[in-house]
Design an enzyme around this catalytic site. Structure first.
Site, mmCIF file in Angstrom:
data_model
loop_
_atom_site.group_PDB
_atom_site.id
_atom_site.type_symbol
_atom_site.label_atom_id
_atom_site.label_comp_id
_atom_site.label_asym_id
_atom_site.label_seq_id
_atom_site.Cartn_x
_atom_site.Cartn_y
_atom_site.Cartn_z
ATOM 1 N N HIS D 136 0.931 -1.074 -0.062
ATOM 2 C CA HIS D 136 0.027 0.052 -0.051
ATOM 3 C C HIS D 136 1.007 1.186 -0.123
ATOM 4 O O HIS D 136 1.972 1.190 0.312
ATOM 5 C CB HIS D 136 -0.878 0.087 1.124
ATOM 6 C CG HIS D 136 -2.124 -0.840 1.176
ATOM 7 N ND1 HIS D 136 -2.039 -2.295 1.197
ATOM 8 C CD2 HIS D 136 -3.351 -0.509 0.647
ATOM 9 C CE1 HIS D 136 -3.076 -2.803 1.049
ATOM 10 N NE2 HIS D 136 -3.946 -1.823 1.000
ATOM 11 N N LYS D 140 -0.857 4.880 4.618
ATOM 12 C CA LYS D 140 -1.723 3.777 5.602
ATOM 13 C C LYS D 140 -1.048 3.681 7.127
ATOM 14 O O LYS D 140 -0.122 3.620 7.251
ATOM 15 C CB LYS D 140 -1.655 2.652 5.086
ATOM 16 C CG LYS D 140 -2.712 1.383 5.372
ATOM 17 C CD LYS D 140 -2.833 0.345 4.353
ATOM 18 C CE LYS D 140 -3.819 -0.618 4.814
ATOM 19 N NZ LYS D 140 -5.417 -0.117 5.054
#
EC number: 1.17.1.8
Lengths: 252, 252, 252, 252
Positions: D136, D140
């Protein structure tokens, strides 16, 4: 302790057959009762009490082998190619007379490859675009691979059945071959690269996302878990089953 | 504190230009002194004391823009296409008269893409096989992509220079297009898939190993670090440089 | 016709040694003059006129082997580990007295792996983030792999030298181990998966783009082209070279 | 011509809600009758004759919204989190009194992600090893991702139900974190890399083969086809359905 399953291999001297003999010998729940070559008589199967045969011979002899087995109530797991519609129909007619005997004809025993093809076909209708890249060692004589052809056909059929429109493609100028071979409208790209073995990627894409299903076959051992799954299961599945996924539990 | 670098953008209304204006405004060490559109006069560059221009216009106007800059001792970073051999020669002749001015002409500003192409060309002679897969959104009109074409040409030239034989390929039966387009003998495969942006893989293989160099461009911001690197460096590199890798330190 | 190069293998009975013997026998420009095991005398090298030795023995014996070779003017290609700073210093001192003799000490002979590590280190300073994923068969006893450790150290050193800040990472809640091991600040993730051989991916990311450099080693043959490159080159490179990339032409 | 489906969006000002409003407006077979924010009264749903609501609000308000809808015979597609066992039980009790109304609660609307998770769980029992890599953007805050956690739990449960032994792993020396986080025995590795969006790979390996199921989410549009599929289907599926795959045809 449960009885060992008595298994015979036909075509035991070939590359696949040699690996099957080794895998059956290594399996705790199986006894190899015969490893037959081209010249050996099938009567050995009866003498040794084979319960399941694994046929890894050649298109010319596989039909006679399987008919012999079914007529004697021996279950059969078949990896040999050459089973066209006529042969399949004749086999089904024969199995109707031997309703307790099972036959599995599997074009591919690598569990990962079987699953990859099935998942690709299931997912195909939910994406705007699908393309296939298959990558093999450079000694391969055909392009695309048989597995890629079959995957593309199943993908195309699933999309047609669901009424999915053609994938978008604005290509106006193309160097010959750049967009791959078209199999029922699905582009298939064949890479031949020294060092590789046998690999396939199905790419599915839509609105900001992509799903990639990749299978890598690193060596021929990869077929053996599928062969053993077939041998263990065929006795409980009377009649004809085509495709190893018919023996897999995929409802969960 | 060090002086801010005075930068002007030509073609500031286009997609690339808009992003460049934003990137220069965000850079701590630069001051945007002009953002010119098609109709604006180049004299603004002189009035505002521009030290570096970023040209993101169109093939028709880029040559006049750059000549104007060089004649006034303004360094130039050029992302516009259309610089053929004749234009490059004329520019070099002009630069010879302005020996302290620098010009960078870069076909690609994405640092990752520039590096991927360079690494592929360097590695190409050490492998038996090289193939390229480029993957783009389905609105793209040309196949293969310009970057893939250029990569293939550089790879092929590096292999020819080192005397590397053709990659092995035993293909006998091929469905039309399966083996891709051949660019100077290097197979190039073009995937067009909804959801994707711009991606390229160079696969190099030999004796039991493979090296894969993949570049993913997820959005147009990816060009901006390269533009800023060009702007910061061009003043210290008099004369003409083609390709952003000429400004990168890659000897380590 | 050019003379054949006379090559001896030390540690010829091991897995690597066996492959090296086969590769040298297959090379058109080399003659294998000795394949020595643990008990064999090094005097055989002199009797047979070896020009280059390939040392694939064990840390305990490699230093004595190489000193013997250098003292007799035999070039050496070394794949054995255990060359710490003290040993390297002693070897350089010895080579200073034999200025025409060359030694290559290579921690890795797979050309693709050597290139992957070098490219990763070169590219590292141009990206905001770098992480490493290494994937191996589940019989491997150490995690991360030695190659991943070395790659991470080189990447970290390159970023430190260029003044690159730490990679962004907003992680607040982490299950223990999720973000991998930190090697000089570079996250390294180790996958152990049945079916795999030896694979490594270096992922570099920045502003809308990513560069991935992946190396796959499918079997031990992959080391042999690097060994042969070393044998062919060592005679023309007097002194000590560490790392096979020192023999590769990577300026292009 | 068929009637348009009357749809309302709750939480219409949020990022997901904004995208849902746009998607419904663009759909040929739907009419957007209300786009409600936090302060708006649910009575608007009745005044405008909404047939389906899409709830993209917050955990605090979703339960009241859905009860209101069910009590008025309006079908509901729910993307909001916070539905624990107690809330689900209460909803099922309410639905029992409104047997013609349907509710879909979907933790994920990206069709590719839903399929990837399902395929991974189905395949898990047929392989010796399974590991998950999720990648990601570096903003995050949690590692691993919620999707990776859920995938690992489903994979582990499928393997336990089939009696699959632990994956082989000979690791003896490990740098802390190298082998990832263990979720019910499944290693999960979290990469955080500038440039990336949201990606997940499930790697399954066995005897010489590997199956990789990768999902890439490039932007938030990827959720919209799933939302539309939910809206179109929920009216014909009375009662509670959890998970969008319950609406997909995956038997083929």
């Amino acid at each position: 302790m449960s009885e060992m399953l008595k298994v015979a291999v036909l075509g035991a001297k070939g590359r696949m057959g040699t690996a099957a003999v080794a895998a059956i010998n290594a399996a705790q729940d199986m006894e190899l009762v015969a490893a037959l070559g081209r010249a050996d008589s099938l009567d050995v199967l009866l003498e040794r009490g084979a319960q399941v045969i694994v046929d890894l011979t050649v298109p010319d002899s596989t039909e006679a082998n399987i008919h012999f087995a079914v007529e004697h109530g021996i279950h059969a797991v078949v990896g040999t190619t050459g089973w066209d519609a006529a042969r399949l129909a004749a086999l089904e007619a024969l199995l109707a007379k031997h309703p307790e005997t099972g036959v599995l004809i599997a074009p591919n025993f690598a569990l990962g490859s079987v699953l990859a093809t099935r998942f690709a076909a299931q997912a195909a209708r939910y994406f705007d675009s699908v393309e296939i890249i298959e990558l093999h060692h450079p000694r391969k004589v055909d392009a695309p691979s048989g597995t890629a052809l079959r995957t593309a056909q199943l993908v195309a059929a699933a999309r047609a059945a669901a009424g999915v429109p053609d994938a978008p493609d604005a290509t106006e100028t193309e160097l010959d071959g750049a967009r791959g071979a078209s199999i029922d409208g699905i582009p298939v790209h064949s890479v031949r690269l020294a060092g590789l073995v046998a690999h396939q990627e199905v790419l599915l894409g839509s609105h900001g996302e992509a799903l990639t299903i990749r299978h890598d076959s690193f060596n021929h051992e990869s077929f053996m878990p599928g062969v053993l799954l077939g041998v263990r299961t065929v006795g409980s599945r009377p009649g004809l089953t085509v495709g190893l996924d018919g023996y897999m539990d995929l409802d969960g």
